[in-house]
Design a protein around this motif. Structure first.
Motif, PDB file in Angstrom:
ATOM      1  N   GLY A 302       0.787  -1.222   0.000  1.00 54.91           N
ATOM      2  CA  GLY A 302       0.000   0.000   0.000  1.00 54.91           C
ATOM      3  C   GLY A 302       0.821   1.274   0.000  1.00 54.91           C
ATOM      4  N   LEU A 303       2.152   1.129   0.119  1.00 49.96           N
ATOM      5  CA  LEU A 303       2.993   2.306   0.315  1.00 49.96           C
ATOM      6  C   LEU A 303       2.977   3.268  -0.873  1.00 49.96           C
ATOM      7  N   ALA A 304       3.194   2.746  -2.082  1.00 49.66           N
ATOM      8  CA  ALA A 304       3.301   3.621  -3.255  1.00 49.66           C
ATOM      9  C   ALA A 304       2.053   4.486  -3.434  1.00 49.66           C
ATOM     10  N   ALA A 305       0.897   3.926  -3.146  1.00 49.16           N
ATOM     11  CA  ALA A 305      -0.370   4.654  -3.335  1.00 49.16           C
ATOM     12  C   ALA A 305      -0.566   5.750  -2.298  1.00 49.16           C
ATOM     13  N   HIS A 306       0.220   5.747  -1.232  1.00 47.41           N
ATOM     14  CA  HIS A 306       0.058   6.744  -0.175  1.00 47.41           C
ATOM     15  C   HIS A 306       1.232   7.709  -0.064  1.00 47.41           C
ATOM     16  N   LEU A 307       2.233   7.550  -0.925  1.00 48.20           N
ATOM     17  CA  LEU A 307       3.364   8.479  -0.934  1.00 48.20           C
ATOM     18  C   LEU A 307       3.104   9.617  -1.920  1.00 48.20           C
ATOM     19  N   THR A 308       3.531  10.810  -1.549  1.00 47.78           N
ATOM     20  CA  THR A 308       3.538  11.919  -2.502  1.00 47.78           C
ATOM     21  C   THR A 308       4.706  11.715  -3.468  1.00 47.78           C
ATOM     22  N   PRO A 309       4.706  12.400  -4.612  1.00 55.63           N
ATOM     23  CA  PRO A 309       5.859  12.297  -5.515  1.00 55.63           C
ATOM     24  C   PRO A 309       7.160  12.618  -4.769  1.00 55.63           C
ATOM     25  N   ARG A 310       8.170  11.763  -4.976  1.00 56.62           N
ATOM     26  CA  ARG A 310       9.486  11.884  -4.317  1.00 56.62           C
ATOM     27  C   ARG A 310       9.408  11.662  -2.809  1.00 56.62           C
ATOM     28  N   GLY A 311       8.283  11.126  -2.342  1.00 51.79           N
ATOM     29  CA  GLY A 311       8.168  10.796  -0.925  1.00 51.79           C
ATOM     30  C   GLY A 311       8.933   9.522  -0.585  1.00 51.79           C
ATOM     31  N   GLU A 312       9.125   9.297   0.711  1.00 54.88           N
ATOM     32  CA  GLU A 312       9.877   8.132   1.167  1.00 54.88           C
ATOM     33  C   GLU A 312       9.071   7.317   2.178  1.00 54.88           C
ATOM     34  N   GLY A 313       9.196   6.008   2.065  1.00 50.45           N
ATOM     35  CA  GLY A 313       8.680   5.103   3.086  1.00 50.45           C
ATOM     36  C   GLY A 313       9.848   4.544   3.868  1.00 50.45           C
ATOM     37  N   TRP A 314       9.797   4.682   5.173  1.00 50.25           N
ATOM     38  CA  TRP A 314      10.863   4.158   6.021  1.00 50.25           C
ATOM     39  C   TRP A 314      10.386   2.844   6.646  1.00 50.25           C
ATOM     40  N   LEU A 315      11.003   1.773   6.227  1.00 53.99           N
ATOM     41  CA  LEU A 315      10.713   0.452   6.787  1.00 53.99           C
ATOM     42  C   LEU A 315      11.800   0.108   7.786  1.00 53.99           C
ATOM     43  N   ILE A 316      11.415  -0.050   9.059  1.00 58.62           N
ATOM     44  CA  ILE A 316      12.376  -0.424  10.095  1.00 58.62           C
ATOM     45  C   ILE A 316      12.226  -1.915  10.333  1.00 58.62           C
ATOM     46  N   GLU A 337      10.051  -5.064  -4.675  1.00 56.55           N
ATOM     47  CA  GLU A 337       9.934  -4.838  -6.114  1.00 56.55           C
ATOM     48  C   GLU A 337       8.502  -5.102  -6.592  1.00 56.55           C
ATOM     49  N   GLY A 338       7.874  -6.151  -6.043  1.00 56.63           N
ATOM     50  CA  GLY A 338       6.514  -6.481  -6.441  1.00 56.63           C
ATOM     51  C   GLY A 338       5.509  -5.414  -6.053  1.00 56.63           C
ATOM     52  N   ALA A 339       5.862  -4.590  -5.058  1.00 52.03           N
ATOM     53  CA  ALA A 339       4.977  -3.502  -4.622  1.00 52.03           C
ATOM     54  C   ALA A 339       5.242  -2.216  -5.387  1.00 52.03           C
ATOM     55  N   GLY A 340       6.096  -2.277  -6.402  1.00 52.59           N
ATOM     56  CA  GLY A 340       6.394  -1.082  -7.194  1.00 52.59           C
ATOM     57  C   GLY A 340       7.278  -0.098  -6.453  1.00 52.59           C
ATOM     58  N   LEU A 341       8.204  -0.614  -5.649  1.00 53.00           N
ATOM     59  CA  LEU A 341       9.082   0.232  -4.836  1.00 53.00           C
ATOM     60  C   LEU A 341      10.537   0.004  -5.200  1.00 53.00           C
ATOM     61  N   ARG A 342      11.346   0.987  -4.875  1.00 48.13           N
ATOM     62  CA  ARG A 342      12.802   0.881  -5.054  1.00 48.13           C
ATOM     63  C   ARG A 342      13.488   1.277  -3.759  1.00 48.13           C
ATOM     64  N   VAL A 343      14.695   0.765  -3.567  1.00 51.69           N
ATOM     65  CA  VAL A 343      15.471   1.085  -2.379  1.00 51.69           C
ATOM     66  C   VAL A 343      16.328   2.319  -2.659  1.00 51.69           C
ATOM     67  N   ILE A 344      16.074   3.386  -1.914  1.00 51.19           N
ATOM     68  CA  ILE A 344      16.862   4.608  -2.036  1.00 51.19           C
ATOM     69  C   ILE A 344      18.163   4.475  -1.250  1.00 51.19           C
ATOM     70  N   ASP A 345      18.052   3.900  -0.063  1.00 56.33           N
ATOM     71  CA  ASP A 345      19.210   3.757   0.820  1.00 56.33           C
ATOM     72  C   ASP A 345      18.834   2.782   1.933  1.00 56.33           C
ATOM     73  N   ARG A 346      19.845   2.302   2.618  1.00 54.42           N
ATOM     74  CA  ARG A 346      19.612   1.445   3.789  1.00 54.42           C
ATOM     75  C   ARG A 346      20.615   1.845   4.867  1.00 54.42           C
ATOM     76  N   ILE A 347      20.088   2.111   6.062  1.00 52.05           N
ATOM     77  CA  ILE A 347      20.934   2.504   7.192  1.00 52.05           C
ATOM     78  C   ILE A 347      20.888   1.372   8.209  1.00 52.05           C
ATOM     79  N   ASP A 348      22.036   0.829   8.563  1.00 57.44           N
ATOM     80  CA  ASP A 348      22.119  -0.344   9.428  1.00 57.44           C
ATOM     81  C   ASP A 348      22.669  -0.001  10.803  1.00 57.44           C
ATOM     82  N   THR A 349      22.267  -0.814  11.771  1.00 61.18           N
ATOM     83  CA  THR A 349      22.826  -0.702  13.123  1.00 61.18           C
ATOM     84  C   THR A 349      22.776  -2.074  13.780  1.00 61.18           C
ATOM     85  N   LYS A 350      23.663  -2.294  14.735  1.00 62.13           N
ATOM     86  CA  LYS A 350      23.687  -3.560  15.474  1.00 62.13           C
ATOM     87  C   LYS A 350      22.876  -3.419  16.753  1.00 62.13           C
ATOM     88  N   PRO A 351      22.107  -4.442  17.102  1.00 67.04           N
ATOM     89  CA  PRO A 351      21.351  -4.405  18.354  1.00 67.04           C
ATOM     90  C   PRO A 351      22.280  -4.335  19.566  1.00 67.04           C
TER      91      PRO A 351
END
Length: 382
Positions: A302-316, A337-351
């Motif tokens: 559902g993310l793509a349908a609720h983002l504005t143009p150039r908007g970002e979805g942050w998946l934690i 990919e199946g949801a019509g999304l692309r990865v802009i960046d990924r920020i990682d951290t260790k628990p």
């Protein structure tokens, strides 16, 4: 999600047939057989009865009941692990499933020690503490005396203390106060990711599945003008809105009832779904376990349908499921990919939580390798 079970239970006491209401916030069905027990019963006898499925209605000293529960737990925990053949390597997915089964059996056995409650939540036992407020927060008002497990009551007391004291959130410089049944934000690393990732906009954000409201509050503190937080659980909505008011961000942040997304579009949509695709065994576990990754899939689809143009979805999302063999990175990327999304960046951290360093944990190998990521996602231009 509230899975409270209210039913009737019956037993014989002093040669009289008796009955009472049964309460279980964890969705545990009422025991079929109940016997009365007091300070004279041995831990071995109590443990044997509980393993056989017989519940013990406690009529002795409250503090002795707590000690008995601890003794029963020790008998469960000292069981030797099953022997493995030399050179045999058990897949982590199997280790996980066996661990979950053992946890479920442990909870069922320890849940067989029952307490009586009056309608005002008084426990009519010697040296019983005043648990009325803790019970009221979890059960709401009741009309009649009832039975519930001592193990559940201890959980209610613990939740009441979390609510009263709160959880220190470094990213806020203040405390979040979880309500009963709402998962406490005790893992700081994912909150820090949201506190430090570059904001695509400060105009509007959605926080999907807000829980205590901690991520919405972080976004509001970062200067986002309006944050719409959603959840399906009435307890979470009450909890989040109370936290917003306490943190003085209630003019910016508001929690509303919605199945994932609110109406409209936003330049930033944040979601911290349950990380492990498995079946929860209690209401609180819905924050950790997501059967077939349903919430994760719903958010991505559902993310793509609720983002504005150039908007970002942050998946934690943690990759613990990948290390456990429950979901692969390829599966996750296929969902994206199946949801019509692309990865802009990924920020990682260790628990940094204690289990990551606990070598006695059956899942230590997976926990030690775990990485928590903030995936910055964008819609693929059509």
């Amino acid at each position: 999600m509230n899975e409270q079970i209210n039913a009737k239970v019956s037993w014989t006491e002093a040669n009289e047939a008796r009955s009472a209401d049964w309460h279980s916030e964890g969705g545990t069905p009422p025991p079929k057989r109940i016997v009365v027990a007091d300070d004279t019963i041995s831990a071995d006898a109590a443990y044997r009865l509980a393993c056989e499925g017989t519940a013990l209605l406690w009529r002795g000293d409250f503090q002795n009941a707590r000690q008995l529960l601890q003794a029963m737990a020790r008998r469960i925990d000292r069981k030797p692990p099953a022997k493995k053949k030399e050179g045999e390597v058990t897949p982590l997915s199997e280790v996980f499933n066996k661990h979950r089964l053992a946890q479920s059996q442990r909870a069922r056995t320890l849940g067989m020690l029952l307490l009586p409650f009056e309608a005002d939540f008084t426990v009519p036992l010697r040296r019983a503490p005043d648990v009325r407020q803790a019970c009221l927060e979890a059960y709401g008002k009741v009309e009649a005396p009832f039975l519930a497990s001592l193990r559940e009551l201890l959980g209610l007391i613990g939740a009441h203390e979390w609510h009263r004291k709160g959880v220190e959130i470094a990213a806020l410089g203040e405390r979040i106060h979880p309500h009963y049944g709402v998962f406490a934000p005790t893992r700081a690393e994912y909150i820090k990711l949201v506190a430090e990732a570059p904001l695509p906009s400060k105009e509007l954000a959605f926080d999907i599945g807000t829980g205590t409201g901690v991520l919405a509050a972080v976004l509001a503190k970062r200067g986002v003008a309006q944050v719409v937080a959603t959840d399906m659980d009435p307890r979470a909505l009450t909890c989040a809105n109370e936290n917003f008011k306490r943190l003085r961000v209630n003019r910016q942040a508001n929690a509303i009832h919605a199945d994932l997304f609110p109406d409209g579009r936003a330049p930033l949509i944040v979601c911290n779904p349950p990380w492990v695709p498995a079946r929860p065994s209690s209401p609180l576990e819905h924050a950790v376990y997501d059967p077939d990754s349903r919430m994760l899939r719903g958010f991505l689809n559902g993310l793509a349908a609720h983002l504005t143009p150039r908007g970002e979805g942050w998946l934690i999302l943690s990759d613990l499921a990948e290390h456990l063999g429950l979901r692969s990175r390829e599966e996750l990327m296929s969902m994206v990919e199946g949801a019509g999304l692309r990865v802009i960046d990924r920020i990682d951290t260790k628990p940094t939580h204690a289990k990551a360093a606990d070598s006695s944990d059956p899942l230590h190998t997976a926990r030690a390798a775990e990485v928590t990521s903030l995936w910055r996602l964008g819609a693929i231009a059509s």
